[in-house]
Design a protein around this motif. Structure first.
Motif, PDB file in Angstrom:
ATOM      1  N   THR A  14       0.848  -1.182   0.000  1.00  0.00           N
ATOM      2  CA  THR A  14       0.000   0.000   0.000  1.00  0.00           C
ATOM      3  C   THR A  14       0.882   1.229   0.000  1.00  0.00           C
ATOM      4  N   LEU A  15       0.283   2.382  -0.193  1.00  0.00           N
ATOM      5  CA  LEU A  15       0.943   3.665  -0.016  1.00  0.00           C
ATOM      6  C   LEU A  15       0.531   4.240   1.333  1.00  0.00           C
ATOM      7  N   PRO A  16       1.220   5.260   1.820  1.00  0.00           N
ATOM      8  CA  PRO A  16       0.784   5.877   3.077  1.00  0.00           C
ATOM      9  C   PRO A  16      -0.670   6.328   2.974  1.00  0.00           C
ATOM     10  N   PHE A  17      -1.492   5.884   3.897  1.00  0.00           N
ATOM     11  CA  PHE A  17      -2.920   6.216   3.948  1.00  0.00           C
ATOM     12  C   PHE A  17      -3.671   5.717   2.712  1.00  0.00           C
ATOM     13  N   GLY A  18      -3.127   4.704   2.025  1.00  0.00           N
ATOM     14  CA  GLY A  18      -3.713   4.228   0.781  1.00  0.00           C
ATOM     15  C   GLY A  18      -5.081   3.595   0.969  1.00  0.00           C
ATOM     16  N   LEU A 315      12.826   1.540  14.268  1.00  0.00           N
ATOM     17  CA  LEU A 315      12.408   2.910  14.010  1.00  0.00           C
ATOM     18  C   LEU A 315      11.516   2.997  12.784  1.00  0.00           C
ATOM     19  N   TYR A 316      12.025   2.526  11.645  1.00  0.00           N
ATOM     20  CA  TYR A 316      11.285   2.739  10.400  1.00  0.00           C
ATOM     21  C   TYR A 316      10.129   1.748  10.228  1.00  0.00           C
ATOM     22  N   SER A 317      10.252   0.552  10.775  1.00  0.00           N
ATOM     23  CA  SER A 317       9.102  -0.366  10.747  1.00  0.00           C
ATOM     24  C   SER A 317       7.961   0.184  11.602  1.00  0.00           C
ATOM     25  N   SER A 318       8.306   0.844  12.705  1.00  0.00           N
ATOM     26  CA  SER A 318       7.280   1.419  13.569  1.00  0.00           C
ATOM     27  C   SER A 318       6.616   2.621  12.902  1.00  0.00           C
ATOM     28  N   ILE A 319       7.397   3.457  12.252  1.00  0.00           N
ATOM     29  CA  ILE A 319       6.814   4.580  11.514  1.00  0.00           C
ATOM     30  C   ILE A 319       5.898   4.061  10.414  1.00  0.00           C
ATOM     31  N   TYR A 320       6.352   3.031   9.704  1.00  0.00           N
ATOM     32  CA  TYR A 320       5.526   2.410   8.657  1.00  0.00           C
ATOM     33  C   TYR A 320       4.203   1.915   9.242  1.00  0.00           C
ATOM     34  N   GLY A 321       4.272   1.215  10.370  1.00  0.00           N
ATOM     35  CA  GLY A 321       3.072   0.664  10.985  1.00  0.00           C
ATOM     36  C   GLY A 321       2.083   1.716  11.426  1.00  0.00           C
ATOM     37  N   MET A 322       2.568   2.933  11.700  1.00  0.00           N
ATOM     38  CA  MET A 322       1.681   4.016  12.124  1.00  0.00           C
ATOM     39  C   MET A 322       0.808   4.548  10.996  1.00  0.00           C
ATOM     40  N   PHE A 323       1.294   4.481   9.751  1.00  0.00           N
ATOM     41  CA  PHE A 323       0.622   5.202   8.674  1.00  0.00           C
ATOM     42  C   PHE A 323       0.016   4.298   7.605  1.00  0.00           C
ATOM     43  N   LEU A 324      -0.270   3.051   7.973  1.00  0.00           N
ATOM     44  CA  LEU A 324      -1.023   2.176   7.077  1.00  0.00           C
ATOM     45  C   LEU A 324      -2.502   2.545   7.067  1.00  0.00           C
ATOM     46  N   ILE A 325      -3.016   2.886   8.229  1.00  0.00           N
ATOM     47  CA  ILE A 325      -4.365   3.432   8.328  1.00  0.00           C
ATOM     48  C   ILE A 325      -4.312   4.610   9.290  1.00  0.00           C
ATOM     49  N   PRO A 326      -5.233   5.586   9.175  1.00  0.00           N
ATOM     50  CA  PRO A 326      -6.482   5.571   8.413  1.00  0.00           C
ATOM     51  C   PRO A 326      -6.260   5.662   6.909  1.00  0.00           C
ATOM     52  N   SER A 327      -7.342   5.474   6.153  1.00  0.00           N
ATOM     53  CA  SER A 327      -7.308   5.526   4.697  1.00  0.00           C
ATOM     54  C   SER A 327      -7.810   6.880   4.225  1.00  0.00           C
ATOM     55  N   ASP A 328      -7.036   7.499   3.347  1.00  0.00           N
ATOM     56  CA  ASP A 328      -7.434   8.789   2.778  1.00  0.00           C
ATOM     57  C   ASP A 328      -8.411   8.524   1.634  1.00  0.00           C
ATOM     58  N   ARG A 329      -9.695   8.676   1.909  1.00  0.00           N
ATOM     59  CA  ARG A 329     -10.724   8.431   0.906  1.00  0.00           C
ATOM     60  C   ARG A 329     -11.367   9.740   0.448  1.00  0.00           C
ATOM     61  N   THR A 330     -10.594  10.800   0.422  1.00  0.00           N
ATOM     62  CA  THR A 330     -11.115  12.089  -0.009  1.00  0.00           C
ATOM     63  C   THR A 330     -11.767  11.965  -1.390  1.00  0.00           C
ATOM     64  N   GLY A 331     -12.997  12.463  -1.498  1.00  0.00           N
ATOM     65  CA  GLY A 331     -13.746  12.365  -2.745  1.00  0.00           C
ATOM     66  C   GLY A 331     -14.406  11.028  -2.977  1.00  0.00           C
ATOM     67  N   GLU A 332     -14.276  10.109  -2.038  1.00  0.00           N
ATOM     68  CA  GLU A 332     -14.778   8.745  -2.237  1.00  0.00           C
ATOM     69  C   GLU A 332     -15.813   8.341  -1.192  1.00  0.00           C
ATOM     70  N   ASN A 333     -16.455   9.327  -0.571  1.00  0.00           N
ATOM     71  CA  ASN A 333     -17.521   8.991   0.363  1.00  0.00           C
ATOM     72  C   ASN A 333     -18.856   9.055  -0.369  1.00  0.00           C
ATOM     73  N   PRO A 334     -19.548   7.922  -0.514  1.00  0.00           N
ATOM     74  CA  PRO A 334     -20.818   7.926  -1.251  1.00  0.00           C
ATOM     75  C   PRO A 334     -21.963   8.573  -0.492  1.00  0.00           C
ATOM     76  N   GLY A 335     -21.754   8.899   0.781  1.00  0.00           N
ATOM     77  CA  GLY A 335     -22.856   9.396   1.603  1.00  0.00           C
ATOM     78  C   GLY A 335     -23.125  10.879   1.483  1.00  0.00           C
ATOM     79  N   TRP A 336     -22.126  11.659   1.026  1.00  0.00           N
ATOM     80  CA  TRP A 336     -22.344  13.097   0.941  1.00  0.00           C
ATOM     81  C   TRP A 336     -21.354  13.741  -0.032  1.00  0.00           C
ATOM     82  N   ASN A 337     -21.719  14.915  -0.484  1.00  0.00           N
ATOM     83  CA  ASN A 337     -20.830  15.714  -1.317  1.00  0.00           C
ATOM     84  C   ASN A 337     -20.160  16.752  -0.443  1.00  0.00           C
TER      85      ASN A 337
END
Length: 765
Positions: A14-18, A315-337
């Motif tokens: 995944t990408l950060p916040f993917g 260090l870097y595995s922990s930083i990686y583990g922090m930013f797997l979620i949440p997911s950046d779903r900007t523009g992808e919420n079907p519930g509202w505009n």
């Protein structure tokens, strides 16, 4: 790191916040636990799917839009085609590889909304298939009433050799209602395709339709082999035939399955696929993109010098583990505009507010503002701030309304770019309005979806009776939430509200039963009966019942929770009998075999490094002058004993990076008190660490004299921005607002250097 031993880390790509988290799914052996992130060290592979969460517990979520390579004829695609691995999986940043027992090698790469599953089939005359099963999801065997379910789906075999469709599912950790995901995919090799539908293992249609949909299981079989086009045509002429090249029967067949997903539409899923995985893109280019993005946007923010390989891995595995979620779903919420940012897969702020979100703020300040704006926008449209959220639906709230703490922490540290009047209104909703009961099967007394379900007692009585589950842990958390409101009210000039919520934040004391005692310590947070009295027989400070949803205390003992009013430490220490008793009680928390119900994994201590209510406890010695060395002793022991860069390197569920964030603060040498500008001083694990704060600002930690092997990690002296320091704490303005430097001299002496003022003393009242 942390993929085994209950860490439940997602090891896929995944990408950060993917949005896409492409990974392997397994059906683990009986008794091995649920596949929370899809991955398990043992068991049969059920597929490779596009969506996962990371480090979670409770019940799995997602594991949808799946592909599985099958060698040989598929007469009934509804049967179980899962299979074991041939050897251990391999992974690196942006790349994952699994070798299956049918001699197929599967490799994964992903972009933000799309990914590629590369299947390398053996060179033989057997048919080569990829099975796409829309009904595939991550199951749970725990029978808690929050397991996922497949509702319905559909798939179309398009004339341009692509396929598209949708799936509807519900359940999972947040007990979410029906949610719908759309997909659009294609393959790099010509193929025959056959859609199927059926119930259970009974086929109703296979190969007779190019489009199927409904509440039955649906999917499609895509067949590739090394025969000529004419041979394929005559084998089954009711299957769609796509022009293909002649291939050698002695060479391995490589098929790349490219797939995009969207919460909005099939068309949008296809757009993501075309934009992020163009037809001419190479698999390796996606791997390189992932590495570039992680390095540029995340890892490069933190640099260290003179570090060992193990330290760098942690260090870097922990930083990686922090930013797997949440997911950046900007523009992808079907519930509202909305033009606001949108983040989902928040799991959960109860886990993250103590350590995770304060570090998120420092390491990703621009994204953090977007995340805060997203929280407020969720309130605008759904009516409530989330504590947990996934599949565009709030839930579940384990204790207090902890988005309040997160917003307050940002406000007191001067975060701009957020509509703070709206944010405060959202917090007031939590503080004054009881949410409707969602009748959670694990805690049916009040809402676990959002807000503060036990609010009627809190408002009318100033405590929470056993009418409500988790009554004690909710009470101390509601007190912290009210403190958060008081701080935002104060910053906005709302003087009456400030006083109101500051006063309410002291109501945790109404649960303090001075009769409770153990090991010579008296006074602990107690349940309160429906008539407002404490139990006739004082509650046992070492008993939290099930320690789960139905108990008075959630995931921690009364002994632990009695340290959790961090916003009111002066009162807490007084109730515990003063400084000496407070220090002795804290020491008992870490004593081996003090907990008769404890885990041998943690030495049967009262302190539990795998659950968040204990996170701050190792650092609370700082509240008594000349005792900072004890905080270093305990925090260093925990970091060295319960964390490592291996597969079992976490002391419990990662909880969306909460465990990793605790470790990272230990490495930095500070600990945050959320909702305040205060950071308690620990001891750094590096000779030099620098964090890029943006806008040309830098935070640096330097140390001399330290030695991990000899135990030379106690603070001998400290300078802050070049000035000698005698306080066991620093503030946001000292080192983060405009950058700053901490210079430690370390050694083996347990030196009482911290003779200055106490942190947060008298902050309430």
């Amino acid at each position: 790191m942390g993929t085994q031993g209950g860490g439940n880390m997602f090891p896929g790509v995944t990408l950060p916040f993917g949005v896409v988290k492409l990974g392997i799914d397994l059906n683990p052996p009986r008794g091995a636990g649920d596949p929370y992130s899809g991955y398990h060290a043992e068991g049969n592979v059920t597929g490779f799917s596009m969506m996962h969460e990371s480090g979670t517990g409770g019940a799995p979520k997602y594991g949808v839009v799946s592909q599985l390579p099958v060698v040989g004829d598929i007469s009934n695609p509804l049967l179980d085609y899962s299979l074991p691995r041939a050897e251990a999986d391999e992974a690196q940043l942006g790349y994952y590889k699994a070798m299956l027992s049918n001699h197929v090698t599967v490799e994964l790469a992903a972009n933000r909304h799309a990914g590629v599953v590369r299947h390398t089939f053996p060179a033989d005359d057997k048919e080569k298939n990829v099975l796409v099963d829309v009904s595939h999801f991550l199951p749970s065997t725990r029978r808690l009433g929050i397991e996922q379910h497949y509702v319905e789906g559909g798939i179309k075999l398009n004339n341009d050799a692509t396929y598209s469709g949708y799936g509807v599912y519900n359940g999972g950790w947040n007990d979410g209602p029906d949610w719908k995901i759309f997909f659009c995919g294609g393959f790099s090799q010509p193929h025959r395709a056959a859609a199927f539908e059926g119930t259970g293992t009974t086929l109703e249609s296979f190969g007779k339709k190019s489009e199927v949909s409904g509440k039955k299981r649906v999917g499609a079989v895509f067949t590739f082999d090394q025969k000529t086009g004419s041979e394929l045509l005559h084998k089954r002429d009711d299957w769609a035939l796509y022009p293909r090249q002649q291939q050698s029967k002695t060479s391995k067949l490589v098929v790349e399955g490219k797939l995009g997903i969207s919460w909005i539409s099939e068309e949008q899923a296809c757009n993501f696929l075309q934009e992020e995985v163009p037809a001419d893109s190479a698999f390796d280019s996606l791997v390189q993109i992932a590495q570039k993005v992680w390095n540029r946007d995340v890892f490069s923010k933190v640099t260290v010098e003179d570090a060992s390989t193990a330290q760098l891995q942690l260090l870097y595995s922990s930083i990686y583990g922090m930013f797997l979620i949440p997911s950046d779903r900007t523009g992808e919420n079907p519930g509202w505009n909305s033009t606001e940012p949108y983040y989902d897969d928040i799991f959960t702020l109860w886990d993250l507010f103590r350590c995770g979100t304060p570090l998120f703020h420092i390491l990703q300040p621009e994204r953090y503002v977007d995340f805060l704006r997203s929280l407020v926008d969720i309130w605008r449209h759904d009516g409530w701030l989330p504590d947990g959220r996934s599949s565009n639906f709030n839930g579940r709230t384990q204790g207090g309304s902890n988005a309040d703490n997160v917003l307050a922490d940002a406000r007191v540290k001067g975060v701009t770019g957020v509509n703070w009047e709206d944010a405060y209104s959202a917090m007031v909703t939590d503080a004054e309005k009881q949410p409707p009961n969602n009748n959670d099967p694990q805690a049916a007394d009040s809402s676990t979806k959002e807000g503060r379900g036990a609010l009627p007692d809190w408002l009318s009585k100033g405590y929470i009776t056993t009418k409500y589950t988790r009554s004690v842990s909710r009470a101390v958390e509601y007190a912290v939430n009210d403190f958060a409101l008081s701080q935002v009210a104060k910053s906005l000039g709302k003087t009456a509200d400030y006083q109101k919520y500051a006063n309410r934040s002291q109501n945790w004391k109404n649960h303090w039963d001075a009769r409770m005692n153990v090991y010579g310590f008296t006074g602990f947070l107690s349940p309160v009966d429906a008539d407002g009295s404490f139990p006739a027989t004082p509650h046992d400070p070492l008993d939290c019942g099930s320690c789960y949803w139905d108990a008075p205390y959630y995931q921690a003992l009364p002994f632990e929770y009695s340290f959790n009013a961090y916003h009111d430490m002066k009162t807490m220490i007084e109730l515990m009998g003063g400084d000496r008793k407070f220090i002795s009680r804290l020491e008992k928390l870490f004593e081996r075999n003090a907990n008769p119900h404890g885990s041998s994994q943690f030495g049967n201590t009262l302190f539990n490094p795998g659950n968040e209510p204990s996170f701050a406890s190792p650092y609370l010695f700082n509240f008594v002058p000349r005792n900072q060395w004890r905080s270093v002793e305990k925090s260093r022991y925990i970091a060295r004993s319960y964390y490592n860069p291996g597969a079992k390197g976490l002391p419990g569920n990662s909880d969306a990076g909460a465990m990793q964030s605790w470790l990272l603060w230990s490495m930095i040498g500070l600990y945050p008190i959320t909702g305040t500008t205060t950071f308690l001083v620990g001891s750094p694990q590096f000779k030099h660490l620098a964090i890029d704060l943006g806008d040309g600002k830098k935070f640096e930690v330097k140390s001399s004299g330290g030695n991990e092997e000899s135990g030379a990690w106690f603070v001998q002296s400290l300078k802050v921005n070049g000035k000698q320091w005698n306080k066991s704490w620093v503030t946001w303005d000292d080192v983060f607002a405009n950058g700053g430097t901490l210079e430690f001299e370390l050694g083996t002496d347990k030196k009482e250097w911290d003779t200055g003022d106490r942190p947060l003393w008298g902050i309430i009242g």
